[in-house]
Design a protein around this motif. Sequence first.
Motif, short mmCIF file in Angstrom:
data_model
loop_
_atom_site.label_atom_id
_atom_site.label_comp_id
_atom_site.label_asym_id
_atom_site.label_seq_id
_atom_site.Cartn_x
_atom_site.Cartn_y
_atom_site.Cartn_z
N GLY A 39 32.20 41.75 32.17
CA GLY A 39 32.46 40.36 32.50
C GLY A 39 33.71 40.15 33.35
O GLY A 39 33.96 39.03 33.81
N GLN A 40 34.49 41.20 33.58
CA GLN A 40 35.72 41.08 34.37
C GLN A 40 35.62 41.77 35.74
O GLN A 40 36.62 41.89 36.44
CB GLN A 40 36.90 41.68 33.58
N GLU A 41 34.42 42.18 36.12
CA GLU A 41 34.24 42.91 37.37
C GLU A 41 34.74 42.13 38.58
O GLU A 41 35.47 42.68 39.41
CB GLU A 41 32.76 43.29 37.56
N ALA A 42 34.36 40.87 38.70
CA ALA A 42 34.75 40.07 39.87
C ALA A 42 36.26 39.85 39.91
O ALA A 42 36.88 39.94 40.98
CB ALA A 42 34.02 38.73 39.87
N ARG A 43 36.84 39.59 38.77
CA ARG A 43 38.30 39.35 38.74
C ARG A 43 39.06 40.64 39.06
O ARG A 43 40.03 40.61 39.82
CB ARG A 43 38.73 38.80 37.40
N LEU A 44 38.62 41.77 38.50
CA LEU A 44 39.29 43.03 38.81
C LEU A 44 39.14 43.35 40.29
O LEU A 44 40.11 43.76 40.94
CB LEU A 44 38.74 44.17 37.95
#
Length: 98
Positions: A16-21
């Motif tokens: 769920g944090q792929e885009a933010r990372l």
Amino acid sequence: MSEPLTLVARVRAKAGQEARLRHELQGLVSPTRGEAGCLRYDLHESKTESGWFLLYEIWKSEADLDTHFQTPYLKAFFQMAPDLTDGPSEVTKWTKFE
């Protein structure tokens, strides 16, 4: 004179944090490339392993890499990394043979 140092780092995003990372890692590219000791700094995203990112870096010397680790933007990234990453980064250092 020191010989160039290659660093390869693999980082995995928390689910769920792929885009933010991805966004945060992309934000490191331009300022890092502007550092005096940076010869190459490339960000890659895996096409086969979801959530994995790879940084391929070449530095003039280990001292230049050490200086990079002291930059405010990298320190800020390391502060937020535990919220975005699934475990520690896999970091290896390499020497090029001619």
